[in-house]
Write an enzyme that holds these catalytic residues in place. Structure first.
Site, short mmCIF file in Angstrom:
data_model
loop_
_atom_site.label_atom_id
_atom_site.label_comp_id
_atom_site.label_asym_id
_atom_site.label_seq_id
_atom_site.Cartn_x
_atom_site.Cartn_y
_atom_site.Cartn_z
N GLY A 84 -29.55 -28.02 -15.90
CA GLY A 84 -29.28 -29.35 -16.44
C GLY A 84 -30.56 -30.14 -16.63
N SER A 85 -31.54 -29.92 -15.76
CA SER A 85 -32.83 -30.60 -15.91
C SER A 85 -33.51 -30.17 -17.19
CB SER A 85 -33.72 -30.29 -14.71
OG SER A 85 -33.12 -30.70 -13.51
N ASP A 192 -22.69 -35.22 -14.29
CA ASP A 192 -21.73 -35.49 -13.22
C ASP A 192 -20.34 -35.78 -13.74
OD1 ASP A 192 -23.87 -35.32 -11.52
OD2 ASP A 192 -23.90 -37.43 -10.95
N SER A 213 -24.87 -30.09 -16.62
CA SER A 213 -25.44 -29.16 -15.64
C SER A 213 -24.34 -28.22 -15.13
CB SER A 213 -26.04 -29.92 -14.46
OG SER A 213 -26.40 -29.02 -13.42
N HIS A 218 -21.62 -28.99 -9.55
CA HIS A 218 -21.00 -29.68 -10.68
C HIS A 218 -19.63 -29.13 -11.03
CE1 HIS A 218 -24.31 -32.41 -11.48
NE2 HIS A 218 -25.14 -31.41 -11.23
#
Length: 434
Positions: A84-85, A192, A213, A218
Protein backbone atom coordinates in the site's frame (compact mmCIF):
# COMPACT_ATOMS: atom_id res chain seq x y z
CA UNK A 1 -6.52 -29.77 -13.17
CA UNK A 2 -4.73 -33.10 -12.94
CA UNK A 3 -5.93 -35.75 -10.50
CA UNK A 4 -2.60 -35.60 -8.68
CA UNK A 5 -2.86 -31.83 -8.13
CA UNK A 6 -6.50 -32.12 -7.08
CA UNK A 7 -5.52 -34.71 -4.45
CA UNK A 8 -2.67 -32.50 -3.28
CA UNK A 9 -4.98 -29.53 -2.82
CA UNK A 10 -7.52 -31.67 -0.97
CA UNK A 11 -4.70 -32.73 1.37
CA UNK A 12 -3.80 -29.06 1.86
CA UNK A 13 -7.39 -28.29 2.85
CA UNK A 14 -7.39 -31.19 5.29
CA UNK A 15 -4.08 -30.00 6.73
CA UNK A 16 -5.52 -26.52 7.19
CA UNK A 17 -8.52 -27.84 9.10
CA UNK A 18 -6.24 -29.85 11.37
CA UNK A 19 -4.01 -26.84 12.03
CA UNK A 20 -6.93 -24.52 12.75
CA UNK A 21 -8.45 -26.67 15.46
CA UNK A 22 -7.86 -24.38 18.42
CA UNK A 23 -9.02 -24.46 22.01
CA UNK A 24 -11.70 -22.30 23.60
CA UNK A 25 -11.23 -18.62 24.30
CA UNK A 26 -9.68 -18.14 27.75
CA UNK A 27 -10.08 -14.55 29.06
CA UNK A 28 -6.75 -13.04 29.96
CA UNK A 29 -4.83 -15.89 28.35
CA UNK A 30 -5.93 -16.03 24.72
CA UNK A 31 -4.42 -13.17 22.71
CA UNK A 32 -7.00 -10.72 21.30
CA UNK A 33 -5.25 -9.12 18.36
CA UNK A 34 -6.26 -5.62 17.22
CA UNK A 35 -5.97 -6.73 13.59
CA UNK A 36 -5.04 -9.72 11.52
CA UNK A 37 -5.68 -11.78 8.44
CA UNK A 38 -8.61 -14.21 8.36
CA UNK A 39 -7.44 -17.12 6.23
CA UNK A 40 -9.37 -20.29 5.43
CA UNK A 41 -8.60 -23.57 3.68
CA UNK A 42 -9.31 -22.10 0.25
CA UNK A 43 -6.75 -19.36 0.86
CA UNK A 44 -4.13 -21.95 1.78
CA UNK A 45 -5.03 -24.06 -1.26
CA UNK A 46 -4.81 -21.01 -3.55
CA UNK A 47 -1.29 -20.25 -2.32
CA UNK A 48 -0.15 -23.84 -2.74
CA UNK A 49 -1.66 -24.13 -6.21
CA UNK A 50 0.15 -20.98 -7.34
CA UNK A 51 3.40 -22.32 -5.89
CA UNK A 52 2.94 -25.75 -7.49
CA UNK A 53 2.32 -24.08 -10.85
CA UNK A 54 5.47 -21.96 -10.29
CA UNK A 55 3.60 -18.72 -10.93
CA UNK A 56 6.41 -16.72 -9.38
CA UNK A 57 6.04 -13.37 -11.22
CA UNK A 58 3.12 -11.14 -12.13
CA UNK A 59 0.92 -12.94 -14.65
CA UNK A 60 -2.58 -14.26 -15.24
CA UNK A 61 -3.70 -14.17 -11.59
CA UNK A 62 -2.45 -10.61 -11.19
CA UNK A 63 -4.32 -9.41 -14.26
CA UNK A 64 -7.48 -11.25 -13.23
CA UNK A 65 -7.36 -9.76 -9.74
CA UNK A 66 -6.86 -6.27 -11.17
CA UNK A 67 -9.89 -6.70 -13.41
CA UNK A 68 -12.19 -8.11 -10.71
CA UNK A 69 -11.06 -5.67 -8.03
CA UNK A 70 -11.52 -2.66 -10.32
CA UNK A 71 -15.04 -3.87 -11.05
CA UNK A 72 -15.76 -4.43 -7.36
CA UNK A 73 -14.45 -0.97 -6.46
CA UNK A 74 -16.28 0.64 -9.41
CA UNK A 75 -13.14 2.01 -11.06
CA UNK A 76 -12.01 1.51 -14.65
CA UNK A 77 -8.45 0.40 -13.92
CA UNK A 78 -6.53 -1.18 -11.06
CA UNK A 79 -2.81 -1.82 -10.86
CA UNK A 80 -1.37 -4.20 -8.28
CA UNK A 81 1.71 -3.14 -6.34
CA UNK A 82 3.97 -4.75 -3.78
CA UNK A 83 2.50 -2.69 -0.89
CA UNK A 84 0.00 0.00 0.00
CA UNK A 85 2.91 2.34 0.65
CA UNK A 86 4.13 1.76 -2.91
CA UNK A 87 0.60 2.44 -4.12
CA UNK A 88 0.70 5.85 -2.41
CA UNK A 89 4.12 6.56 -3.90
CA UNK A 90 2.86 5.69 -7.40
CA UNK A 91 -0.35 7.71 -7.05
CA UNK A 92 1.45 10.89 -6.02
CA UNK A 93 4.35 10.41 -8.41
CA UNK A 94 1.89 9.92 -11.29
CA UNK A 95 0.65 13.47 -10.69
CA UNK A 96 4.17 14.77 -11.39
CA UNK A 97 4.38 13.12 -14.82
CA UNK A 98 5.41 15.29 -17.78
CA UNK A 99 2.60 13.59 -19.70
CA UNK A 100 0.09 15.72 -17.74
CA UNK A 101 1.54 18.89 -19.27
CA UNK A 102 0.78 22.09 -17.36
CA UNK A 103 -1.40 20.19 -14.88
CA UNK A 104 1.54 18.24 -13.46
CA UNK A 105 2.72 18.81 -9.91
CA UNK A 106 6.15 20.35 -9.55
CA UNK A 107 8.61 20.60 -6.67
CA UNK A 108 7.45 23.27 -4.24
CA UNK A 109 3.76 22.80 -5.00
CA UNK A 110 1.59 22.39 -1.92
CA UNK A 111 -0.63 19.41 -1.11
CA UNK A 112 -3.23 19.47 1.66
CA UNK A 113 -3.28 16.51 4.03
CA UNK A 114 -4.00 15.79 7.69
CA UNK A 115 -1.52 15.90 10.55
CA UNK A 116 -2.92 12.83 12.37
CA UNK A 117 -2.36 9.78 10.24
CA UNK A 118 0.00 7.18 8.83
CA UNK A 119 3.37 8.34 7.45
CA UNK A 120 3.10 6.74 4.03
CA UNK A 121 0.17 8.96 3.11
CA UNK A 122 2.50 11.94 3.48
CA UNK A 123 5.94 10.52 2.62
CA UNK A 124 5.39 10.51 -1.17
CA UNK A 125 4.79 14.26 -1.04
CA UNK A 126 8.23 14.83 0.46
CA UNK A 127 9.79 12.21 -1.82
CA UNK A 128 8.52 14.20 -4.82
CA UNK A 129 9.65 17.59 -3.49
CA UNK A 130 6.10 18.68 -2.67
CA UNK A 131 5.12 20.61 0.45
CA UNK A 132 2.58 19.05 2.83
CA UNK A 133 0.00 21.45 4.24
CA UNK A 134 -1.28 19.98 7.49
CA UNK A 135 -4.79 20.50 8.85
CA UNK A 136 -6.42 19.24 12.02
CA UNK A 137 -9.14 16.60 12.47
CA UNK A 138 -12.26 16.14 14.57
CA UNK A 139 -11.83 13.91 17.61
CA UNK A 140 -15.02 11.86 17.24
CA UNK A 141 -14.48 10.94 13.57
CA UNK A 142 -10.66 11.30 13.41
CA UNK A 143 -11.21 12.97 10.02
CA UNK A 144 -10.76 16.51 8.82
CA UNK A 145 -13.59 18.68 7.53
CA UNK A 146 -14.29 20.54 4.31
CA UNK A 147 -14.00 23.86 6.17
CA UNK A 148 -10.50 23.04 7.34
CA UNK A 149 -9.44 22.00 3.85
CA UNK A 150 -10.98 25.11 2.28
CA UNK A 151 -9.07 27.34 4.72
CA UNK A 152 -5.80 25.65 3.73
CA UNK A 153 -6.09 26.29 -0.02
CA UNK A 154 -3.49 28.82 -1.11
CA UNK A 155 -1.93 30.08 -4.33
CA UNK A 156 0.48 27.11 -4.54
CA UNK A 157 -2.05 24.40 -3.63
CA UNK A 158 -2.28 21.78 -6.35
CA UNK A 159 -3.68 18.64 -4.72
CA UNK A 160 -5.39 17.05 -1.72
CA UNK A 161 -4.19 13.68 -0.36
CA UNK A 162 -6.16 12.30 2.60
CA UNK A 163 -6.83 8.88 4.13
CA UNK A 164 -10.21 7.67 5.35
CA UNK A 165 -9.31 7.27 9.03
CA UNK A 166 -9.72 3.76 10.45
CA UNK A 167 -12.34 3.01 7.81
CA UNK A 168 -14.41 6.09 8.65
CA UNK A 169 -14.88 8.23 5.51
CA UNK A 170 -13.82 11.85 5.53
CA UNK A 171 -16.49 14.15 3.99
CA UNK A 172 -15.32 13.19 0.54
CA UNK A 173 -18.24 14.58 -1.48
CA UNK A 174 -17.59 18.07 -0.16
CA UNK A 175 -13.82 17.79 -0.44
CA UNK A 176 -14.08 16.44 -4.00
CA UNK A 177 -16.24 19.47 -4.83
CA UNK A 178 -13.57 21.76 -3.38
CA UNK A 179 -10.96 20.01 -5.49
CA UNK A 180 -13.05 20.49 -8.62
CA UNK A 181 -13.74 24.16 -7.85
CA UNK A 182 -10.04 24.92 -7.40
CA UNK A 183 -8.72 22.59 -10.12
CA UNK A 184 -6.91 20.37 -7.62
CA UNK A 185 -6.09 16.69 -7.85
CA UNK A 186 -7.66 14.47 -5.17
CA UNK A 187 -6.04 11.24 -4.00
CA UNK A 188 -8.03 9.01 -1.62
CA UNK A 189 -5.94 6.78 0.61
CA UNK A 190 -8.53 4.01 0.98
CA UNK A 191 -6.20 1.53 2.66
CA UNK A 192 -8.32 1.33 5.84
CA UNK A 193 -11.72 1.75 4.22
CA UNK A 194 -12.41 -0.82 1.51
CA UNK A 195 -16.19 -1.26 1.41
CA UNK A 196 -16.99 2.03 3.20
CA UNK A 197 -19.53 4.36 1.61
CA UNK A 198 -20.24 8.07 1.71
CA UNK A 199 -23.48 9.45 0.30
CA UNK A 200 -24.20 5.89 -0.82
CA UNK A 201 -21.05 5.71 -2.99
CA UNK A 202 -17.98 3.61 -2.30
CA UNK A 203 -15.02 5.48 -0.90
CA UNK A 204 -12.28 5.40 -3.48
CA UNK A 205 -14.65 6.44 -6.29
CA UNK A 206 -14.44 10.20 -5.65
CA UNK A 207 -10.77 10.96 -6.28
CA UNK A 208 -8.57 11.07 -9.35
CA UNK A 209 -6.59 8.20 -7.85
CA UNK A 210 -7.25 5.76 -5.02
CA UNK A 211 -4.88 3.53 -3.07
CA UNK A 212 -5.46 0.27 -1.20
CA UNK A 213 -3.27 -1.94 1.00
CA UNK A 214 -3.36 -5.73 1.24
CA UNK A 215 -1.17 -5.97 4.34
CA UNK A 216 -2.53 -8.63 6.78
CA UNK A 217 -4.17 -5.98 8.98
CA UNK A 218 -6.42 -4.75 6.17
CA UNK A 219 -9.78 -5.80 4.77
CA UNK A 220 -8.20 -8.17 2.22
CA UNK A 221 -4.71 -9.58 2.40
CA UNK A 222 -2.07 -10.87 0.04
CA UNK A 223 0.51 -10.95 2.86
CA UNK A 224 2.04 -7.84 1.35
CA UNK A 225 0.60 -5.92 -1.55
CA UNK A 226 -1.38 -2.88 -2.61
CA UNK A 227 -3.26 -1.35 -5.50
CA UNK A 228 -3.76 1.93 -7.33
CA UNK A 229 -7.19 2.50 -8.87
CA UNK A 230 -8.49 5.24 -11.13
CA UNK A 231 -11.23 6.07 -13.59
CA UNK A 232 -8.81 8.10 -15.72
CA UNK A 233 -7.13 5.99 -18.40
CA UNK A 234 -4.29 8.49 -18.92
CA UNK A 235 -3.44 8.39 -15.21
CA UNK A 236 -3.73 4.59 -15.25
CA UNK A 237 -1.19 4.40 -18.06
CA UNK A 238 1.22 6.65 -16.13
CA UNK A 239 0.83 4.54 -12.96
CA UNK A 240 1.55 1.39 -14.96
CA UNK A 241 4.67 2.89 -16.50
CA UNK A 242 6.00 4.09 -13.15
CA UNK A 243 5.30 0.73 -11.53
CA UNK A 244 6.97 -1.21 -14.37
CA UNK A 245 10.48 0.33 -14.39
CA UNK A 246 9.22 3.50 -16.12
CA UNK A 247 9.00 1.79 -19.49
CA UNK A 248 6.80 3.12 -22.27
CA UNK A 249 5.74 -0.33 -23.50
CA UNK A 250 2.51 -1.81 -22.18
CA UNK A 251 3.26 -5.46 -22.97
CA UNK A 252 3.20 -7.73 -19.95
CA UNK A 253 6.47 -9.52 -19.12
CA UNK A 254 6.71 -12.43 -21.55
CA UNK A 255 4.59 -10.62 -24.17
CA UNK A 256 6.03 -9.01 -27.27
CA UNK A 257 4.69 -6.64 -29.90
CA UNK A 258 1.16 -6.33 -28.54
CA UNK A 259 0.89 -2.96 -30.29
CA UNK A 260 2.24 -4.44 -33.57
CA UNK A 261 4.69 -1.52 -33.70
CA UNK A 262 7.48 -2.80 -31.43
CA UNK A 263 10.23 -1.77 -33.83
CA UNK A 264 8.51 1.28 -35.34
CA UNK A 265 8.82 3.89 -32.56
CA UNK A 266 11.08 6.90 -32.43
CA UNK A 267 11.21 8.62 -29.00
CA UNK A 268 13.67 11.05 -27.47
CA UNK A 269 16.98 10.94 -29.26
CA UNK A 270 16.91 7.17 -29.63
CA UNK A 271 17.40 5.74 -33.12
CA UNK A 272 14.24 5.05 -35.07
CA UNK A 273 12.96 1.54 -34.53
CA UNK A 274 14.53 1.14 -31.10
CA UNK A 275 12.87 -1.82 -29.31
CA UNK A 276 9.77 -0.39 -27.59
CA UNK A 277 10.15 -2.90 -24.75
CA UNK A 278 13.25 -0.95 -23.75
CA UNK A 279 12.06 2.63 -24.19
CA UNK A 280 11.57 4.39 -20.85
CA UNK A 281 9.26 7.40 -20.60
CA UNK A 282 9.39 7.84 -16.80
CA UNK A 283 11.95 7.55 -14.04
CA UNK A 284 10.19 4.56 -12.56
CA UNK A 285 10.47 1.60 -10.23
CA UNK A 286 9.72 -2.10 -10.11
CA UNK A 287 6.82 -2.21 -7.66
CA UNK A 288 4.83 -5.15 -9.03
CA UNK A 289 3.22 -7.90 -6.98
CA UNK A 290 3.50 -11.59 -7.83
CA UNK A 291 0.97 -14.19 -8.98
CA UNK A 292 1.39 -16.03 -5.68
CA UNK A 293 0.14 -12.92 -3.90
CA UNK A 294 -2.61 -12.39 -6.46
CA UNK A 295 -3.80 -15.99 -6.09
CA UNK A 296 -4.37 -15.34 -2.39
CA UNK A 297 -6.02 -12.03 -3.25
CA UNK A 298 -8.47 -13.72 -5.60
CA UNK A 299 -9.46 -16.17 -2.86
CA UNK A 300 -9.84 -13.35 -0.34
CA UNK A 301 -11.85 -11.18 -2.72
CA UNK A 302 -14.69 -13.71 -2.72
CA UNK A 303 -15.10 -13.09 1.02
CA UNK A 304 -14.87 -9.28 1.02
CA UNK A 305 -18.57 -8.61 1.59
CA UNK A 306 -18.64 -10.99 4.56
CA UNK A 307 -15.50 -9.39 5.99
CA UNK A 308 -17.04 -5.92 5.76
CA UNK A 309 -20.26 -7.13 7.40
CA UNK A 310 -18.28 -8.62 10.27
CA UNK A 311 -16.29 -5.43 10.79
CA UNK A 312 -19.48 -3.37 11.00
CA UNK A 313 -21.09 -5.86 13.38
CA UNK A 314 -18.05 -6.02 15.66
CA UNK A 315 -17.73 -2.23 15.79
CA UNK A 316 -21.40 -1.91 16.71
CA UNK A 317 -21.06 -4.48 19.51
CA UNK A 318 -18.20 -2.48 21.05
CA UNK A 319 -20.02 0.83 20.56
CA UNK A 320 -23.20 -0.42 22.22
CA UNK A 321 -21.28 -2.14 25.00
CA UNK A 322 -19.26 0.96 25.91
CA UNK A 323 -22.07 3.48 25.57
CA UNK A 324 -22.21 5.72 28.62
CA UNK A 325 -18.77 4.85 30.01
CA UNK A 326 -17.44 8.07 31.58
CA UNK A 327 -14.17 9.73 30.64
CA UNK A 328 -14.00 8.06 27.22
CA UNK A 329 -14.81 9.74 23.91
CA UNK A 330 -16.35 7.04 21.76
CA UNK A 331 -16.07 7.05 17.96
CA UNK A 332 -18.76 8.33 15.64
CA UNK A 333 -19.32 7.61 11.97
CA UNK A 334 -19.03 10.64 9.73
CA UNK A 335 -22.49 11.92 8.83
CA UNK A 336 -23.96 10.34 5.69
CA UNK A 337 -21.41 7.51 5.79
CA UNK A 338 -21.47 3.76 6.38
CA UNK A 339 -17.94 2.80 7.41
CA UNK A 340 -16.38 -0.60 6.90
CA UNK A 341 -14.40 -0.13 10.07
CA UNK A 342 -10.69 -0.84 10.48
CA UNK A 343 -10.60 -0.32 14.25
CA UNK A 344 -12.51 1.02 17.26
CA UNK A 345 -10.90 4.24 18.43
CA UNK A 346 -11.05 5.53 22.01
CA UNK A 347 -9.86 8.86 23.37
CA UNK A 348 -9.32 9.33 27.10
CA UNK A 349 -10.64 12.68 28.32
CA UNK A 350 -7.63 14.83 29.28
CA UNK A 351 -9.43 15.56 32.58
CA UNK A 352 -9.96 11.87 33.37
CA UNK A 353 -8.68 10.52 36.71
CA UNK A 354 -6.61 7.99 34.80
CA UNK A 355 -4.20 8.16 31.86
CA UNK A 356 -4.24 6.52 28.48
CA UNK A 357 -1.05 4.71 29.47
CA UNK A 358 -2.70 3.19 32.55
CA UNK A 359 -5.73 1.98 30.58
CA UNK A 360 -3.59 0.59 27.77
CA UNK A 361 -1.30 -1.19 30.25
CA UNK A 362 -4.36 -2.74 31.92
CA UNK A 363 -5.74 -3.99 28.60
CA UNK A 364 -2.40 -5.28 27.37
CA UNK A 365 -1.99 -7.09 30.69
CA UNK A 366 -5.22 -8.90 29.87
CA UNK A 367 -3.89 -9.88 26.43
CA UNK A 368 -6.11 -7.31 24.70
CA UNK A 369 -4.05 -5.80 21.90
CA UNK A 370 -4.07 -2.03 21.41
CA UNK A 371 -2.59 0.34 18.87
CA UNK A 372 -2.03 4.09 18.68
CA UNK A 373 -3.77 6.10 15.98
CA UNK A 374 -0.64 5.51 13.93
CA UNK A 375 1.87 8.36 14.09
CA UNK A 376 -0.35 10.82 15.96
CA UNK A 377 0.61 14.37 15.01
CA UNK A 378 3.14 13.77 12.26
CA UNK A 379 4.76 17.18 12.75
CA UNK A 380 6.00 15.93 16.14
CA UNK A 381 7.66 12.81 14.72
CA UNK A 382 11.48 12.82 14.43
CA UNK A 383 11.36 11.99 10.72
CA UNK A 384 9.61 15.26 9.89
CA UNK A 385 11.65 17.71 11.96
CA UNK A 386 13.04 20.32 9.58
CA UNK A 387 11.09 19.01 6.58
CA UNK A 388 9.28 21.59 4.44
CA UNK A 389 5.63 21.90 5.44
CA UNK A 390 2.92 24.40 6.32
CA UNK A 391 0.32 24.20 9.10
CA UNK A 392 -3.08 25.84 8.80
CA UNK A 393 -4.91 26.41 12.07
CA UNK A 394 -4.12 24.83 15.39
CA UNK A 395 -3.41 21.11 15.53
CA UNK A 396 -5.11 20.81 18.90
CA UNK A 397 -7.02 17.61 18.21
CA UNK A 398 -4.04 16.00 16.50
CA UNK A 399 -2.09 16.64 19.71
CA UNK A 400 -4.87 15.16 21.82
CA UNK A 401 -4.81 12.07 19.59
CA UNK A 402 -1.05 11.85 20.12
CA UNK A 403 -1.44 12.02 23.89
CA UNK A 404 -4.81 10.39 24.62
CA UNK A 405 -6.00 8.11 21.80
CA UNK A 406 -5.70 4.40 21.03
CA UNK A 407 -7.77 1.75 19.29
CA UNK A 408 -8.78 -1.87 19.66
CA UNK A 409 -9.73 -4.37 17.01
CA UNK A 410 -12.90 -5.11 15.08
CA UNK A 411 -11.47 -7.45 12.44
CA UNK A 412 -13.48 -10.54 11.45
CA UNK A 413 -11.33 -12.94 13.45
CA UNK A 414 -12.76 -11.63 16.74
CA UNK A 415 -15.62 -13.51 18.38
CA UNK A 416 -18.52 -12.07 20.39
CA UNK A 417 -16.90 -13.54 23.50
CA UNK A 418 -13.68 -11.65 22.79
CA UNK A 419 -15.50 -8.39 22.08
CA UNK A 420 -17.55 -8.69 25.27
CA UNK A 421 -14.35 -9.30 27.22
CA UNK A 422 -12.88 -6.08 25.79
CA UNK A 423 -16.02 -4.21 26.88
CA UNK A 424 -16.10 -5.69 30.38
CA UNK A 425 -12.39 -5.04 30.88
CA UNK A 426 -12.68 -1.37 29.93
CA UNK A 427 -15.76 -0.94 32.10
CA UNK A 428 -13.99 -2.63 35.03
CA UNK A 429 -10.95 -0.38 34.72
CA UNK A 430 -12.95 2.86 34.47
CA UNK A 431 -15.18 1.89 37.41
CA UNK A 432 -12.12 1.16 39.55
CA UNK A 433 -10.42 4.46 38.68
CA UNK A 434 -13.36 6.82 38.25
Amino acid sequence: MSDRKARLLDDVRTYHREQEEGGPFVPGVTEIWPSGAVLDEEDRAALVEAAVDLRIAAGHSSRRFESLFARKMKRRKAHLTNSGSSANLLAVTALTSHQLGEQRLRPGDEVITVAAGFPTTVNPLLQNGLVPVFVDVDLATCNTTADRVAAAIGPRTRAIVIAHALGNPFPVTEIAELAAQHDLFLVEDNCDAVGSTYDGKLTGTFGDLTTVSFYPAHHLTMGEGGCVLTGDLALARIVESLRDWGRDCWCEPGESNKCLKRFSYQMGTLPAGYDHKYIFSHVGYNLKATDVQAALGLSQLRKLDDFCTARRRNWRRLRDGLDGVPWLLLPRATERSDPSWFGFVLTVDPQAPFSRAALVDFLEGRRIGTRRLFAGNLTRQPAYVGRPHRVVGELTNSDIITEQTFWVGVYPGLTDEMLDYIVSSIREFVAAHG
